[in-house]
Design a protein around this motif. Structure first.
Motif, PDB file in Angstrom:
ATOM      1  N   LEU A 163       0.824  -1.198   0.000  1.00  0.00           N
ATOM      2  CA  LEU A 163       0.000   0.000   0.000  1.00  0.00           C
ATOM      3  C   LEU A 163       0.868   1.262   0.000  1.00  0.00           C
ATOM      4  N   TYR A 165       0.306   5.580   0.010  1.00  0.00           N
ATOM      5  CA  TYR A 165      -0.737   6.595   0.202  1.00  0.00           C
ATOM      6  C   TYR A 165      -0.192   7.996  -0.061  1.00  0.00           C
ATOM      7  N   MET A 184     -11.179   5.976   1.552  1.00  0.00           N
ATOM      8  CA  MET A 184     -11.489   5.974   0.126  1.00  0.00           C
ATOM      9  C   MET A 184     -12.880   6.520  -0.132  1.00  0.00           C
ATOM     10  N   LEU A 197      -8.597   4.766  -5.017  1.00  0.00           N
ATOM     11  CA  LEU A 197      -7.523   3.782  -5.168  1.00  0.00           C
ATOM     12  C   LEU A 197      -7.144   3.591  -6.623  1.00  0.00           C
ATOM     13  N   TYR A 199      -5.271   0.662  -8.595  1.00  0.00           N
ATOM     14  CA  TYR A 199      -4.904  -0.714  -8.253  1.00  0.00           C
ATOM     15  C   TYR A 199      -5.036  -1.621  -9.477  1.00  0.00           C
ATOM     16  N   PHE A 244     -12.529  -2.892  -2.915  1.00  0.00           N
ATOM     17  CA  PHE A 244     -11.629  -2.036  -3.686  1.00  0.00           C
ATOM     18  C   PHE A 244     -12.216  -1.539  -5.009  1.00  0.00           C
ATOM     19  N   PHE A 268      -4.976   6.327  -2.475  1.00  0.00           N
ATOM     20  CA  PHE A 268      -4.117   5.162  -2.279  1.00  0.00           C
ATOM     21  C   PHE A 268      -3.709   4.559  -3.623  1.00  0.00           C
TER      22      PHE A 268
END
Length: 420
Positions: A163, A165, A184, A197, A199, A244, A268
């Motif tokens: 992770l 941030y 989030m 996020l 990801y 997520f 993030f």
């Protein structure tokens, strides 16, 4: 796993970097060999300074300058010459060029190809030929570069995803996934180009959660080596989608997910150490932390060892092999260069003398903790046939084209069929 880990899963150089590297190249000197003795296999040529070897790698734009500086430093101090080449599709290139006798002396990739490439005859065993002991590295890194009693490369870094941030948005790192979701949800507003996020949703990145509840992708020690269609993995995929996906851009592939955090528009990111050079170039204020804890489980990301493979071309011996071997030995053990990569690119050392060093940046220490928390990628030859079907299953589930159970069940059928 595919060659471009940054898309699948897969430090700006400067004059000062070159100055720091030059003069600290600790390679074994060898006698020059008369020119004119050349072969078409992987750049097997000689010069007045020694052999010439080819080294292939696949790097982001922000990673390349420091690599070029390193090669320049090696070439200026060594009797040998290494010619580097950035390859856009390493798996496709190596599987076509090496069998045809046109491969490099060495190429760089994570360790998960070790078993498959050894069995396919793509690699050269350098046991007994090295001036570097595997005891120089961590035990996990030393294990990663061996298969069936052969040493088929040398390690130079560890990697995993964890992770990250944005400190302009997030005050302190979340300890649990529930805390992360709260942050989030507060920040996420796509109408303002704000996301919770960034990801990339693929097998390497999502392994943290698919393996968080006792599941596994592949385990050669089990009667049923394939675990992707078992309940704990299905539970992990559903967990990732529930927690997520609502806060991510709609495109699950690497570039859209990575770019939203790099542009400063996400709270993030979940990404690897190679990503830090991009964040540094973009001027993002960030911190790296360990993965947050999911309720009822423990984040369990796959970890990799970045290594230089000894390609089949090195079986020929001679000056080109000496050049390739000398470069790999230097790259894997030169502390000044390893520290530079840690400071500029977040690279995680596997050189035993530097592991846990106070000289390492805080973000590298955080990645190291995530590595300790994770599971090394398997090197079994069957593993390479697992990644593409799982990637397809994750995309289907992310896009809502199949339930996690149905998507992973189909992936398992495909893998087992491919194994047969």
């Amino acid at each position: 796993m595919t060659s471009n880990r940054r898309e699948f899963i897969a430090g700006v150089g400067s004059a000062s970097a070159l100055v720091a590297l030059t003069g600290c190249v600790g390679v074994q000197q060898s006698e020059s060999t008369p020119s004119g003795d050349a072969s078409s296999d992987g750049g097997d040529t000689t010069t007045e300074r020694g052999g010439t070897a080819t080294a292939w790698y696949a790097l982001t734009d922000t990673e390349q300058p420091l690599r070029e500086d390193a090669i320049t430093a090696f070439n200026e101090q060594s009797p040998h010459t290494v010619e580097g080449a950035d390859i856009s599709s390493m798996e496709k290139k190596t599987t076509s060029a090496i069998p045809a006798g046109q491969g490099p002396q060495s190429f760089e990739h994570a360790h998960d190809w070790v078993g498959d490439y050894t069995q396919r005859g793509f690699l050269a065993d350098q046991t007994g030929e090295l001036d570097v002991s595997l005891d120089t590295f961590t035990s996990a890194a030393a294990d990663a570069v061996q298969f069936d009693g052969q040493i088929v490369g040398l390690p130079h870094a560890a990697e995993t995803v964890t992770l990250i941030y944005n400190t302009d948005i997030v005050d302190e790192p979340p300890e649990t996934v529930a805390e992360m979701v709260d942050v989030m949800a507060d920040y996420h507003d796509p109408s303002k180009n704000q996301y919770g996020l960034g990801y990339p949703f693929n097998p390497y990145f999502t392994s943290s959660w698919l393996q968080a509840f006792g599941g596994y992708y592949f385990d050669a020690s089990k009667d049923d080596m394939l675990g992707i269609d078992k309940d704990p993995v299905v539970e992990g995929l559903q967990f990732a989608l529930d927690n997520f996906k609502p806060y991510m851009p709609n495109d699950p592939t690497y570039e859209p997910q990575a770019s939203i955090f790099a542009s400063g528009n996400a709270a993030f990111a979940i990404n690897g150490p190679w990503y830090l050079s991009t964040l540094n170039e973009k001027g993002v204020n960030y911190e790296v932390t360990t993965p947050p804890k999911p309720e009822g489980g423990e984040a369990n990301p796959y970890t990799g060892v970045k290594m230089w493979y000894f390609s089949k071309a090195m079986r020929e011996g001679g000056p080109a092999t000496e050049a390739g071997r000398s470069f790999v030995e230097w790259f894997a053990t030169n502390e000044d260069h390893i520290l530079q990569r840690a400071e500029q690119q977040g690279s995680i050392p596997v050189l035993a003398s530097l592991v846990g060093s106070d000289d390492l940046p805080g973000e590298v220490k955080a990645f190291s903790e995530a590595v300790d928390q994770g599971t090394p990628m398997p090197t079994h030859p069957k593993v390479n046939k697992v990644w593409p079907p799982v990637e397809s299953a994750l995309i289907k589930a992310f896009n809502g084209d199949a339930t996690p159970e149905a998507a992973l069940s189909q992936a398992a059928e495909t893998v087992r069929s491919n194994w047969e």
